[in-house]
Scaffold this active site. Structure first.
Site, PDB file in Angstrom:
ATOM      1  N   SER A  17      -0.129  84.207  26.845  1.00 36.29           N
ATOM      2  CA  SER A  17       0.258  85.584  27.175  1.00 36.29           C
ATOM      3  C   SER A  17      -0.173  86.583  26.101  1.00 36.29           C
ATOM      4  CB  SER A  17       1.772  85.670  27.367  1.00 36.29           C
ATOM      5  OG  SER A  17       2.165  87.018  27.576  1.00 36.29           O
ATOM      6  N   SER A  19       1.159  89.587  26.139  1.00 38.17           N
ATOM      7  CA  SER A  19       2.250  90.564  26.091  1.00 38.17           C
ATOM      8  C   SER A  19       2.781  90.823  24.676  1.00 38.17           C
ATOM      9  CB  SER A  19       3.385  90.130  27.017  1.00 38.17           C
ATOM     10  OG  SER A  19       2.967  90.179  28.362  1.00 38.17           O
ATOM     11  N   LYS A  68       9.009  84.834  38.817  1.00 34.93           N
ATOM     12  CA  LYS A  68       9.302  86.198  39.261  1.00 34.93           C
ATOM     13  C   LYS A  68      10.267  86.241  40.448  1.00 34.93           C
ATOM     14  CE  LYS A  68       5.063  88.369  37.542  1.00 34.93           C
ATOM     15  NZ  LYS A  68       3.920  89.242  37.864  1.00 34.93           N
ATOM     16  N   ALA A 131      -1.276  87.228  50.485  1.00 33.27           N
ATOM     17  CA  ALA A 131      -0.001  87.714  51.022  1.00 33.27           C
ATOM     18  C   ALA A 131       1.175  87.089  50.275  1.00 33.27           C
ATOM     19  CB  ALA A 131       0.092  87.403  52.519  1.00 33.27           C
ATOM     20  N   GLY A 133       3.551  86.583  46.474  1.00 25.81           N
ATOM     21  CA  GLY A 133       4.433  87.433  45.690  1.00 25.81           C
ATOM     22  C   GLY A 133       3.704  88.503  44.906  1.00 25.81           C
ATOM     23  N   THR A 156      -3.566  82.496  56.598  1.00 27.01           N
ATOM     24  CA  THR A 156      -2.621  82.353  57.701  1.00 27.01           C
ATOM     25  C   THR A 156      -2.198  83.739  58.170  1.00 27.01           C
ATOM     26  OG1 THR A 156      -1.786  80.360  56.615  1.00 27.01           O
ATOM     27  CG2 THR A 156      -0.458  81.261  58.404  1.00 27.01           C
ATOM     28  N   ALA A 158       0.104  84.675  60.223  1.00 29.22           N
ATOM     29  CA  ALA A 158       1.556  84.884  60.275  1.00 29.22           C
ATOM     30  C   ALA A 158       2.103  85.346  58.921  1.00 29.22           C
ATOM     31  CB  ALA A 158       2.258  83.600  60.713  1.00 29.22           C
ATOM     32  N   ARG A 159       1.529  84.830  57.845  1.00 23.90           N
ATOM     33  CA  ARG A 159       1.992  85.233  56.507  1.00 23.90           C
ATOM     34  C   ARG A 159       1.631  86.692  56.237  1.00 23.90           C
ATOM     35  NH1 ARG A 159       2.013  82.289  51.419  1.00 23.90           N
ATOM     36  NH2 ARG A 159       3.581  83.390  50.144  1.00 23.90           N
ATOM     37  N   TYR A 219      -6.818  88.748  35.116  1.00 19.27           N
ATOM     38  CA  TYR A 219      -7.700  89.167  34.025  1.00 19.27           C
ATOM     39  C   TYR A 219      -8.319  87.948  33.362  1.00 19.27           C
ATOM     40  CZ  TYR A 219      -3.941  87.975  30.720  1.00 19.27           C
ATOM     41  OH  TYR A 219      -2.993  87.308  29.990  1.00 19.27           O
TER      42      TYR A 219
END
Length: 273
Positions: A17, A19, A68, A131, A133, A156, A158-159, A219
């Site tokens: 990370s 961050s 998340k 599709a 998160g 998919t 439907a998703r 990234y």
């Protein structure tokens, strides 16, 4: 001497990370007194690790994969842009220990496109690949930028339809399989993680023109597979998610410290020309 406020990014894996470097630069720039570290949570021990951090006096957390969704579930209250996303990347405790959850990813993406790269989203036809998160986390701020249409494409149907229906009241949304896509699009955003492993969705011809902007939410120090595809299509402006990473961090910093840091020097530090 006053103890410095303690922040961290929590995930698994976490050693890669950026961050801590980003928030250290923000703190130095704004004169804020804080420490920011990496926090590795066991895959089955996210709740315990999070609760221990705040019980020990921690001030705020950024949350990365794969936690998340769990962070969203644990939050006592959600900021409006996080409520529907089903994912939280920023946490802090308010009075009486109430855990507040926010999702700054979409705001970071939109700011990177519009402010840093002068991309016009208003009136644009936008394609979002995936599709999951990550995509749900960006849709509300993206739709607030008033594109003419956002098409969500997924293997998919439907998703994709599920995500479309969840955000249908916030703007013009359509759902599609990859094969059924008809271009060209003004902006294409890759919200799948496949391109970091060299994979790509099966994209048909004709999705781009020379003015199309391609943006990979991931990234990388080297060209992602998605941006390699975009280059082969003749797309001039190809962006990866470093700017989004820095801008979403700045949004978190605003929530925690009430100050907006400058992001340009931090991006230059992380990726010198």
């Amino acid at each position: 001497m006053t103890e410095k406020a303690r922040y961290a990014v929590i995930g698994n894996p976490i050693e890669h990370s950026l961050s801590p470097r980003i928030h250290a630069a923000f703190a130095e720039q704004t004169g804020e007194s804080l420490v920011y570290e990496r926090l590795l949570a066991p895959l089955e021990g996210f709740r315990e690790t999070l609760e221990q951090f705040f019980d020990d006096g921690g001030a705020g957390l950024n949350v990365t994969v794969p936690f998340k969704q769990q962070a969203w579930e644990m939050a006592d209250r959600h900021q409006p842009r996080a409520a529907r996303a089903g994912a939280v990347n920023t946490l802090w405790r308010e009075n009486h220990g109430i855990l507040i959850g926010d999702n700054t990813d979409g705001a970071g993406l939109v700011r990177d496109l519009r402010v840093n790269n002068d991309v016009t989203l208003a009136g644009a036809r936008v394609l979002v690949l995936g599709a999951g998160g990550a995509v749900r986390g960006i849709l509300e701020p993206l739709l607030a930028a008033a594109p003419a249409q956002v098409v969500i494409a997924n293997r998919t149907l439907a998703r994709a339809e599920e995500v479309r229906d969840l955000f249908a009241d916030t703007g013009s949304l359509a759902a599609s399989t990859f094969a059924a896509l008809v271009g060209p699009f003004d902006v294409i955003i890759n919200g799948t993680s496949a391109s970091l492993q060299g994979g790509l969705p099966p994209l048909p011809e004709g999705l781009t023109n020379p003015a199309t902007v391609c943006y990979d939410m991931m990234y990388s120090q080297t060209e992602t597979a998605f941006n390699g595809w975009a280059r082969q299509q003749g797309v001039a402006l190809r962006l990866d998610g470093l700017g989004m990473l820095v801008e979403q961090a700045a949004e978190s910093f605003v929530q925690w410290r009430g100050k907006r840091p400058q992001t340009e020097p931090v991006m230059a530090m992380l990726r010198p020309d």
